[in-house]
Design an enzyme around this catalytic site. Sequence first.
Site, mmCIF file in Angstrom:
data_model
loop_
_atom_site.group_PDB
_atom_site.id
_atom_site.type_symbol
_atom_site.label_atom_id
_atom_site.label_comp_id
_atom_site.label_asym_id
_atom_site.label_seq_id
_atom_site.Cartn_x
_atom_site.Cartn_y
_atom_site.Cartn_z
ATOM 1 N N LYS A 123 21.193 -3.447 -4.979
ATOM 2 C CA LYS A 123 22.049 -3.912 -3.888
ATOM 3 C C LYS A 123 23.230 -4.729 -4.400
ATOM 4 O O LYS A 123 24.297 -4.741 -3.787
ATOM 5 C CB LYS A 123 21.230 -4.721 -2.896
ATOM 6 C CG LYS A 123 20.301 -3.835 -2.063
ATOM 7 C CD LYS A 123 19.639 -4.604 -0.931
ATOM 8 C CE LYS A 123 18.988 -3.649 0.054
ATOM 9 N NZ LYS A 123 17.796 -2.988 -0.529
ATOM 10 N N GLU B 292 24.196 -7.335 8.448
ATOM 11 C CA GLU B 292 22.925 -7.361 9.159
ATOM 12 C C GLU B 292 21.845 -7.027 8.142
ATOM 13 O O GLU B 292 22.105 -6.375 7.130
ATOM 14 C CB GLU B 292 22.957 -6.391 10.333
ATOM 15 C CG GLU B 292 22.315 -5.046 10.118
ATOM 16 C CD GLU B 292 23.002 -4.179 9.096
ATOM 17 O OE1 GLU B 292 22.255 -3.599 8.294
ATOM 18 O OE2 GLU B 292 24.236 -4.075 9.078
ATOM 19 N N SER C 105 14.750 1.021 -8.542
ATOM 20 C CA SER C 105 15.852 0.413 -7.788
ATOM 21 C C SER C 105 15.764 -1.108 -7.727
ATOM 22 O O SER C 105 16.777 -1.783 -7.581
ATOM 23 C CB SER C 105 15.901 0.986 -6.370
ATOM 24 O OG SER C 105 14.636 0.886 -5.745
HETATM 25 C C1 LIG Z 1 17.055 -1.887 -0.035
HETATM 26 C C2 LIG Z 1 16.277 -1.241 -1.107
HETATM 27 C C3 LIG Z 1 16.071 0.158 -1.146
HETATM 28 C C4 LIG Z 1 16.509 1.087 -0.054
HETATM 29 O O1 LIG Z 1 17.870 1.277 0.056
HETATM 30 P P1 LIG Z 1 18.643 2.583 -0.400
HETATM 31 O O2 LIG Z 1 19.953 2.418 0.249
HETATM 32 O O3 LIG Z 1 17.891 3.794 0.052
HETATM 33 O O4 LIG Z 1 18.732 2.533 -1.885
HETATM 34 C C5 LIG Z 1 15.395 0.695 -2.223
HETATM 35 N N1 LIG Z 1 14.914 -0.092 -3.212
HETATM 36 C C6 LIG Z 1 15.076 -1.435 -3.204
HETATM 37 C C7 LIG Z 1 14.502 -2.232 -4.315
HETATM 38 C C8 LIG Z 1 15.751 -2.054 -2.156
HETATM 39 O O5 LIG Z 1 15.889 -3.383 -2.153
#
Ligand SMILES: *Cc1c(COP(=O)(O)O)cnc(C)c1O
Length: 408
Positions: A86, A108, A376
């Site tokens: 993010k 949000e 992620s």
């Molecule tokens: C917010 C989040 C996601 C989901 O968001 P995408 O827009 O689909 O990437 C995935 N993994 C983590 C660790 C997150 O914080």
Amino acid sequence: MIDRGYYDGFGGAYLPEILVATFDELVETFQEAKNDPEFWQNYTDIMSTYSCRPTPITFAANLTKHFGGASIYIKREDLNHTGAHKANNVMGQGLLVKRMGKTRVIAETGAGQHGVATATMAARFGFKCTIYMGEVDMRRQRPNVFWMERLGAEVVPVQEGTRILKDAINEAFRDWVTNMDTTHYVLGTACGPHPFPEMVSYFQSIIGKEARKQILKKEGKLPTRIYACVGGGSNAMGIFKSFLDDPVELVGVEAAGKGLSSGQHATRLSSEDASIGVAQGYKTYFLQDNDGQMKETHSIAAGLDYVGVSPILAHLKETGRVRFETATDKEVVDALSLTIKKEGLIPALESAHAFAGAFKEAPALSGDDIILINQSGRGDKDIFTIADAFADPGWQEFIKEKAEEYHA
Ligand SMILES: *Cc1c(COP(=O)(O)O)cnc(C)c1O
């Protein structure tokens, strides 16, 4: 004529008249920035000094041995500041806010992660910051609210409707309409009206740009398959984008929650439960009933618990370029457990969906194949949920004692 960002009919910008000029300004600023080579340089400089980029790829030797199939590599977005990909998006949008000469950002947030990332960016750039959060979410996500407030953001509880994410989205749009001269709305994923899907994917594409170079350097060839979890779709687009023209299989893993037949899940592209519609300013697959009312979604991973999905991914599903699979809450907790034990890595519950998807398919591949998983984010934030899933007695004792301290 400004391009309204359609991807084979998905996407677009379904906007109230009053916001059209603001979106035009954003589209123009983004196009200019994209065409300015210094902008991307400036962006990568900031990410390298503030958010540990380039993040490495890690060869998962123990998991590779365990499954006995493909070589498994992991792209380490968990090493970003604030613990997930993010950061790539909010820092990029922060630079655009500066370019537009605006001084305030709003966002949000449901799970709170995007709120923390936005508040962090605002603190760093010196912007005022307001975060809208459904009152129900705000209670559930106290640790994230705590950090947003420490970071100087005003967190506004939304009392409308069911007091969750979709209500917070409405409230954020209301704020934007009133304050658009000074304010930018930092959307958190590759969804919403144009240019957000393209813009968020653009900033997140730093993931795949790095990963492509890194794997070529390490292995001298491209991966066979890449796995990413899909909430709104930004980390998936981020790692997929640089490989779209390559002979690489791209796999998006959605949240099957308590199982597809339970109705308690968040699969929009991998099941038949979602249908095409227009909501929140764009056209995509939504989990909605026949009257267009949004359904309740469920996932053990709060970040995947969303009714819509990136219009770009919807398009890549239709063309068959990306394959979509699912993982249940249980499969995710098992994959997480295994990854922690075998590699000492703690993926976020969201990311663990990508791991679960990869683990199902790794044994059938050969030793010449390479799998790349996008981690992620990191799982430290999930301690409450994970400890519950393991029914950890020591943790329950700790929480009880903490509660008693406050009662005393
Ligand atoms: C917010 C989040 C996601 C989901 O968001 P995408 O827009 O689909 O990437 C995935 N993994 C983590 C660790 C997150 O914080």
